[in-house]
Design an enzyme around this catalytic site. Structure first.
Site, mmCIF file in Angstrom:
data_model
loop_
_atom_site.group_PDB
_atom_site.id
_atom_site.type_symbol
_atom_site.label_atom_id
_atom_site.label_comp_id
_atom_site.label_asym_id
_atom_site.label_seq_id
_atom_site.Cartn_x
_atom_site.Cartn_y
_atom_site.Cartn_z
ATOM 1 C CE LYS A 234 -1.755 2.818 2.809
ATOM 2 N NZ LYS A 234 -1.621 3.914 2.213
ATOM 3 C CD GLU B 152 10.384 13.111 11.020
ATOM 4 O OE1 GLU B 152 9.273 12.855 11.144
ATOM 5 O OE2 GLU B 152 11.125 12.723 10.312
ATOM 6 C CB CYS C 28 13.643 9.581 7.169
ATOM 7 S SG CYS C 28 14.539 8.271 6.199
ATOM 8 C CD GLU D 240 13.761 1.007 6.465
ATOM 9 O OE1 GLU D 240 12.946 1.672 5.489
ATOM 10 O OE2 GLU D 240 14.555 0.481 6.246
HETATM 11 P P1 NAD Z 1 2.705 8.226 7.696
HETATM 12 O O1 NAD Z 1 3.028 7.516 8.844
HETATM 13 O O2 NAD Z 1 1.853 9.488 7.712
HETATM 14 O O3 NAD Z 1 2.117 7.108 6.537
HETATM 15 C C1 NAD Z 1 3.055 6.362 5.969
HETATM 16 C C2 NAD Z 1 2.076 5.173 5.538
HETATM 17 O O4 NAD Z 1 1.286 4.809 6.362
HETATM 18 C C3 NAD Z 1 1.156 5.686 4.312
HETATM 19 O O5 NAD Z 1 1.058 4.811 3.299
HETATM 20 C C4 NAD Z 1 -0.185 5.652 5.259
HETATM 21 O O6 NAD Z 1 -1.362 5.544 4.326
HETATM 22 C C5 NAD Z 1 -0.060 4.657 6.313
HETATM 23 N N1 NAD Z 1 -0.798 4.781 7.311
HETATM 24 C C6 NAD Z 1 -1.226 5.735 8.059
HETATM 25 N N2 NAD Z 1 -1.616 5.703 8.826
HETATM 26 C C7 NAD Z 1 -1.802 3.980 9.282
HETATM 27 C C8 NAD Z 1 -2.388 3.219 9.888
HETATM 28 N N3 NAD Z 1 -2.868 3.706 11.333
HETATM 29 N N4 NAD Z 1 -2.503 1.846 9.764
HETATM 30 C C9 NAD Z 1 -1.571 1.294 8.576
HETATM 31 N N5 NAD Z 1 -1.214 2.286 7.771
HETATM 32 C C10 NAD Z 1 -1.230 3.670 8.022
HETATM 33 O O7 NAD Z 1 4.174 8.798 6.756
HETATM 34 P P2 NAD Z 1 4.124 9.847 5.995
HETATM 35 O O8 NAD Z 1 3.840 11.335 6.218
HETATM 36 O O9 NAD Z 1 3.847 9.231 4.359
HETATM 37 O O10 NAD Z 1 5.942 10.014 5.622
HETATM 38 C C11 NAD Z 1 6.820 10.688 6.608
HETATM 39 C C12 NAD Z 1 7.364 10.060 7.606
HETATM 40 O O11 NAD Z 1 8.140 8.964 7.205
HETATM 41 C C13 NAD Z 1 8.515 10.924 8.547
HETATM 42 O O12 NAD Z 1 8.130 10.767 9.745
HETATM 43 C C14 NAD Z 1 9.669 10.698 8.179
HETATM 44 O O13 NAD Z 1 10.901 10.529 8.839
HETATM 45 C C15 NAD Z 1 9.403 8.974 7.659
HETATM 46 N N6 NAD Z 1 10.351 8.115 6.739
HETATM 47 C C16 NAD Z 1 11.265 7.215 7.650
HETATM 48 C C17 NAD Z 1 12.170 6.700 6.703
HETATM 49 C C18 NAD Z 1 13.159 5.786 7.300
HETATM 50 O O14 NAD Z 1 14.141 5.014 6.340
HETATM 51 N N7 NAD Z 1 13.364 5.722 8.551
HETATM 52 C C19 NAD Z 1 12.308 6.929 5.344
HETATM 53 C C20 NAD Z 1 11.256 7.951 4.769
HETATM 54 C C21 NAD Z 1 10.492 8.436 5.634
#
Ligand code: NAD
Length: 489
Positions: free
Chosen positions: A176, A388, A286, A252
């Site tokens: 997804k 963040e 990130c 991650e």
């Molecule tokens: P997010 O957590 O809002 O969403 C990520 C994914 O999770 C999306 O596909 C979303 O639809 C899904 N999601 C949201 N709530 C959910 C739930 N309750 N159950 C299942 N799925 C759910 O993150 P974002 O805003 O898309 O991405 C940015 C974040 O990602 C930042 O915090 C960034 O630091 C982090 N990030 C981390 C890494 C790493 O490798 N550590 C890499 C890239 C981004």
């Protein structure tokens, strides 16, 4: 209007429920996306189960590696389609998408095909008191159906970073992508169909998190493992959902990364590196450095040099090859970043540069832009130093001693990445190893070898992926122990 559909059991599947996919550069509608309901997600998981039980799960390592290579080749053939889709979905500049996001998509499949073919298995010989011995060896088997949930900041790169090793290990996946960036994932489904990946091996479901496809995946009893990249808060919700059925998870998550600049650094190269570390992808990586510590003798010079370089950053359309910075992903995220610019002011910061919404007097004014922003003058306890932000912004602060800066850099609940800039080789090793993070760079940032462990500690994640670490997460190991009587002649 372009339609982005789900891909389940080898077929593109529509839904009566649609949501909009917007271009963040001007807020225009790019496509309508078919949101998967629970029945579709369950069908995708069931298709995955059949695929793992069929020829795919039993395919030889060599043959599976060939499939991964075919996927990579087809992605290269459709490079321009992926590039166009990634730029429109994210607004990221051509200079980044064409050199990082899209090439890494195909590279992920090639590297995991290669790692799989050369991956060693453990073997131990155990001597027994009665003169016999035992031979132990491990066998690598697929986990089953893996749920993959990915974010919007590096959509293709991060999705394939998980899909490739999961498939390499013989699993099926239900992926997804973020609701903000569904386009390149849909192209990936087309690639899977074109190269003949068996139905059910790669399933794609579109939707949101709570009450939608994300939650349907994480709460299903039939998913065998969950791998997630995204916000720490979301990771916590997914961990709760996964606990119900006791599943392996790989997370991650977010970061609040420190960069430490010593006075003996190569100043010009450090400024080049730090401009990337702060502003790449509008700070929406990130690994980006939101906390920059600079040794006092060069602090003023450092702040002035970064501000000077910021004044020539080019905020323009993604397709313009000279563009250096694009918009943020959404209106909601722009408002969040702007709220932190305001919090910084309220906390008594000096906004050295930026801090506002840029004015273009064209369609970009309907997009989700903010100015790159440089902040100074906050205490280490300020919210902008602890939470963040995920935008094109950093706070720069002076330090005096090595011990002091190590303690301050580690004073965070996150633990993803750090970068250290110095020409003193002893100090470089000392400080890099002292960082409580998954990745410490010296005189570099976001320099990746995909065989190395990647991940974070604390709020930044659980587990490591990359190279053998990915193979170990995406496979189930069985140890076979054989008792051998007598001694060899
Ligand atoms: P997010 O957590 O809002 O969403 C990520 C994914 O999770 C999306 O596909 C979303 O639809 C899904 N999601 C949201 N709530 C959910 C739930 N309750 N159950 C299942 N799925 C759910 O993150 P974002 O805003 O898309 O991405 C940015 C974040 O990602 C930042 O915090 C960034 O630091 C982090 N990030 C981390 C890494 C790493 O490798 N550590 C890499 C890239 C981004």
């Amino acid at each position: 209007m372009k339609q982005l559909r789900n891909y389940i059991d080898g077929k593109f599947v529509e839904s009566p429920k649609l949501f909009d996919d917007l271009n963040p550069a001007d807020g225009s509608l790019i496509a309508q996306v078919h949101e998967a309901d629970r029945t579709m997600v369950d069908a995708a998981i069931a298709a995955g189960r059949r695929a793992v039980g069929g020829p795919w799960g039993k395919m030889s390592v060599e043959d599976r590696a060939k499939v991964l290579y075919r996927i990579a080749d087809e992605m290269d053939r459709r490079f321009d389609d992926f590039l166009e889709a990634e730029m429109s979905d994210t607004g990221k500049p051509h200079s980044m998408a064409s050199t990082i996001d899209v090439p890494r998509g195909a590279a992920n499949f090639r590297i995991f095909a290669d790692i799989l073919k050369t991956a060693p298995l453990e073997s131990f010989r155990t001597t027994l008191p009665d003169g016999a011995h035992a031979i132990n060896y491990t066998v690598r088997k697929p986990l089953g159906v893996v749920g993959i949930i990915s974010p919007w900041n590096l959509p293709l790169l991060l999705l394939t970073w998980k899909v490739a090793p999961a498939l390499a290990c013989g699993n099926a996946v239900v992926a997804k992508p973020s609701e903000e960036t569904p386009a390149t994932a849909t192209l990936l489904a087309e690639v899977m169909e074109t190269v003949g990946v068996p139905p059910g091996v790669f399933n794609l479901v579109h939707g949101f998190g709570p009450g939608s496809a994300g939650e349907f995946i994480t709460t299903s009893a039939d998913i065998d493992a969950i791998t997630f990249t995204g916000e720490s808060r979301t990771g916590s919700a997914i961990m709760r959902a996964a606990a119900e059925h006791v599943k392996p998870i790989s997370f991650e998550l977010g970061g609040k990364n420190a960069a430490i600049v010593f006075a003996d650094c190569d100043f010009d190269k450090t400024i080049d590196g730090m401009m990337r570390a702060i502003f790449l992808n509008s700070g929406q990586v990130c690994l980006c450095s939101e906390r920059v510590f600079v040794e006092r003798p060069i602090y003023d010079r450092f702040v002035a040099a970064v501000a000077e370089r910021m004044s020539s950053m080019k905020l323009d359309w993604p397709t313009n090859k000279a563009t250096t910075m694009g918009p943020l992903i959404s209106a909601e995220h722009r408002d969040k970043v702007l709220s932190y610019y305001q919090i910084a002011r309220d906390e008594g910061a000096t906004i050295v540069a930026g801090g506002k919404v840029p004015k273009f007097s064209d369609a970009r004014d309907k997009g989700f832009w903010v100015e790159p922003t440089l902040i100074t003058g906050l205490s280490d306890q300020a919210r902008c130093m602890r939470e963040e932000i995920f935008g094109p912004v950093c706070h720069v602060t002076p330090f005096d001693t090595e011990a002091e800066v190590i303690a301050r850099a580690n004073d965070t609940r996150y633990g993803l990445a750090a970068s250290i800039w110095t020409s003193n080789v002893n100090r470089a090793h000392r400080v890099a190893e002292s960082m409580r993070v998954g990745i410490s760079w010296v005189n570099a940032w976001f320099l990746r070898d995909l065989r190395t462990p990647f991940g974070g500690s604390g709020l930044s994640g659980i587990g490591r992926e990359g190279g053998m670490h990915s193979l170990n997460f995406y496979s189930e190991l069985t140890n076979v122990c054989v008792r051998v009587e007598g001694a060899a002649a």
